[in-house]
Design an enzyme around this catalytic site. Structure first.
Site, PDB file in Angstrom:
ATOM      1  N   LYS A  64       1.443 -15.992   8.355  1.00  0.00           N
ATOM      2  CA  LYS A  64       1.159 -15.217   9.564  1.00  0.00           C
ATOM      3  C   LYS A  64       0.500 -16.073  10.634  1.00  0.00           C
ATOM      4  O   LYS A  64       0.032 -17.179  10.365  1.00  0.00           O
ATOM      5  CB  LYS A  64       0.322 -13.989   9.203  1.00  0.00           C
ATOM      6  CG  LYS A  64       1.189 -12.951   8.473  1.00  0.00           C
ATOM      7  CD  LYS A  64       0.515 -11.634   8.238  1.00  0.00           C
ATOM      8  CE  LYS A  64       1.499 -10.639   7.648  1.00  0.00           C
ATOM      9  NZ  LYS A  64       0.836  -9.385   7.210  1.00  0.00           N
ATOM     10  N   ARG A  74       0.894 -10.990  -1.254  1.00  0.00           N
ATOM     11  CA  ARG A  74       2.307 -10.903  -0.849  1.00  0.00           C
ATOM     12  C   ARG A  74       2.651 -12.185  -0.122  1.00  0.00           C
ATOM     13  O   ARG A  74       2.117 -12.450   0.949  1.00  0.00           O
ATOM     14  CB  ARG A  74       2.472  -9.681   0.052  1.00  0.00           C
ATOM     15  CG  ARG A  74       3.866  -9.425   0.572  1.00  0.00           C
ATOM     16  CD  ARG A  74       3.894  -8.210   1.483  1.00  0.00           C
ATOM     17  NE  ARG A  74       5.225  -7.949   1.976  1.00  0.00           N
ATOM     18  CZ  ARG A  74       5.743  -8.561   3.058  1.00  0.00           C
ATOM     19  NH1 ARG A  74       5.001  -9.453   3.721  1.00  0.00           N
ATOM     20  NH2 ARG A  74       6.954  -8.285   3.460  1.00  0.00           N
TER      21      ARG A  74
HETATM   22  N1  LIG Z   1       1.329  -4.267   2.255  1.00  0.00           N
HETATM   23  C1  LIG Z   1       1.764  -5.137   3.215  1.00  0.00           C
HETATM   24  N2  LIG Z   1       3.068  -5.133   3.580  1.00  0.00           N
HETATM   25  C2  LIG Z   1       3.447  -6.020   4.539  1.00  0.00           C
HETATM   26  N3  LIG Z   1       4.660  -6.197   5.098  1.00  0.00           N
HETATM   27  C3  LIG Z   1       4.511  -7.173   6.024  1.00  0.00           C
HETATM   28  S1  LIG Z   1       5.797  -7.724   7.030  1.00  0.00           S
HETATM   29  C4  LIG Z   1       5.013  -8.884   8.100  1.00  0.00           C
HETATM   30  C5  LIG Z   1       5.021  -8.396   9.523  1.00  0.00           C
HETATM   31  C6  LIG Z   1       4.170  -9.324  10.328  1.00  0.00           C
HETATM   32  C7  LIG Z   1       4.598 -10.632  10.519  1.00  0.00           C
HETATM   33  C8  LIG Z   1       3.807 -11.507  11.259  1.00  0.00           C
HETATM   34  C9  LIG Z   1       2.603 -11.056  11.790  1.00  0.00           C
HETATM   35  S2  LIG Z   1       1.584 -12.155  12.690  1.00  0.00           S
HETATM   36  N4  LIG Z   1       1.714 -11.871  14.223  1.00  0.00           N
HETATM   37  O1  LIG Z   1       0.227 -11.924  12.281  1.00  0.00           O
HETATM   38  O2  LIG Z   1       2.071 -13.487  12.398  1.00  0.00           O
HETATM   39  C10 LIG Z   1       2.190  -9.747  11.614  1.00  0.00           C
HETATM   40  C11 LIG Z   1       2.978  -8.869  10.875  1.00  0.00           C
HETATM   41  N5  LIG Z   1       3.254  -7.649   6.072  1.00  0.00           N
HETATM   42  C12 LIG Z   1       2.570  -6.899   5.133  1.00  0.00           C
HETATM   43  C13 LIG Z   1       1.192  -6.893   4.729  1.00  0.00           C
HETATM   44  O3  LIG Z   1       0.322  -7.650   5.212  1.00  0.00           O
HETATM   45  N6  LIG Z   1       0.848  -5.983   3.749  1.00  0.00           N
END
Ligand SMILES: Nc1nc2[nH]c(SCCc3ccc(S(N)(=O)=O)cc3)nc2c(=O)[nH]1
Length: 285
Positions: A223, A258
């Site tokens: 992330k 994850r």
């Molecule tokens: N339980 C749970 N499920 C999840 N599914 C996802 S998908 C990732 C979406 C995303 C990508 C990138 C950034 S960023 N801007 O911080 O790089 C944010 C969100 N994530 C999670 C998480 O954490 N938990």
């Protein structure tokens, strides 16, 4: 929380921290750029992560990264069901479905998924009832706003307190709906409506979430918080930083991480477990 979660007949044993392999089956997967848009590639990647030591696979058909557009129910179903069916037939590991739509939850569990991973914490219409009737374990996660605009200007007076309050409330909603709290995992939602400072504070204080009687789940892998700190602008270059973050989460009491980089994370947690599990019993003095 239960030490063994029954994920649709497949046990997930939480006697030690476990690794969840990420399988994005979306065309714009934020870090693997839709490499797994086709079925065979997706299944091969899922099986490879199991070989690398993944304890569970998390299949997602709707990108929820910042700015992501909504996906129709039928598109999401078309993406995830073939992958879940194929994987369920070829591995005995539990499979979670990363979705917020009740109908996708039902179809995914019917296809073999054994856990619901909902970034909206079952707040969508019908989601709580669907999860309760399916009876599989659930991960509920905090998000401020919606993926489209959540990173525009995230604000909190007390990010840890507010996220803790949200998860407490959603846990209560789960119990009212008939979901056993011991089958619920809670997740602060790194990157979901948080600045870098908010994410760092949540990771620093992650142990605060272990008082909810539910297992703590953390998704830090690749992330932007990792990228900003390390200067690695390409998500694929964030493996080492992601492993470090996963280890910190585990040291703070997280039971599930994850991740994209399964083998590296499995090895890091194995080293941690060797040190932690062999801790001499406290002397009775
Ligand atoms: N339980 C749970 N499920 C999840 N599914 C996802 S998908 C990732 C979406 C995303 C990508 C990138 C950034 S960023 N801007 O911080 O790089 C944010 C969100 N994530 C999670 C998480 O954490 N938990």
């Amino acid at each position: 929380f239960a030490t063994v979660l029954d994920c649709n007949g497949r046990p997930l044993t939480l006697d030690r921290p476990r690794v969840v392999g990420i399988l994005n089956v979306t065309p714009d997967s934020f870090s693997d750029g839709g490499l797994y848009a086709n079925l065979d590639a997706a299944v091969a990647h899922g099986l490879a992560m199991v070989e690398q030591g993944a304890d569970m696979l998390d299949v997602g058909g709707e990108s929820t990264r910042p700015g992501a557009a909504d996906v129709s129910e039928q598109d999401e179903l078309a993406r995830v069901l073939p992958v879940i069916e194929a994987l369920a037939a070829r591995t005995d590991k539990p499979i979670s479905i990363d979705t917020s739509k009740p109908e996708v939850m039902r179809a995914a569990v019917a296809a073999g998924a054994g856990m619901i991973n909902d970034v909206y914490a079952l707040r969508r219409e019908g989601a709580l009832d669907a999860a309760a009737s399916l009876g599989v374990p659930v991960c509920i996660m905090h998000m401020q706003g919606e993926p489209r605009g959540m990173q525009d200007d995230p604000r909190y007076d007390d990010v840890v307190g507010e996220v803790h309050r949200f998860l407490t409330d959603r846990l209560f909603a789960c119990e009212l709906a008939g979901i056993d709290r011991r089958k619920v995992l809670v997740d602060p939602g790194f990157g979901f409506g948080k600045t870098l400072e908010h994410n760092l504070e949540l990771l620093r204080e992650l142990r605060r979430f272990t008082d909810l009687g539910a297992g703590v789940y953390a998704g830090l892998s690749r992330k932007s918080m990792i990228g900003t700190i390390t200067g690695r602008s390409a998500p694929a270059d964030r493996a080492a930083g992601s492993v470090a973050a996963a280890l910190i989460a585990v040291q703070q009491g997280a039971k599930l991480v994850r991740v994209h980089d399964v083998q590296a994370t499995v090895d890091a947690l194995t080293v941690w477990h060797a040190v932690d599990a062999n801790r001499p019993a406290r002397r009775k003095d």
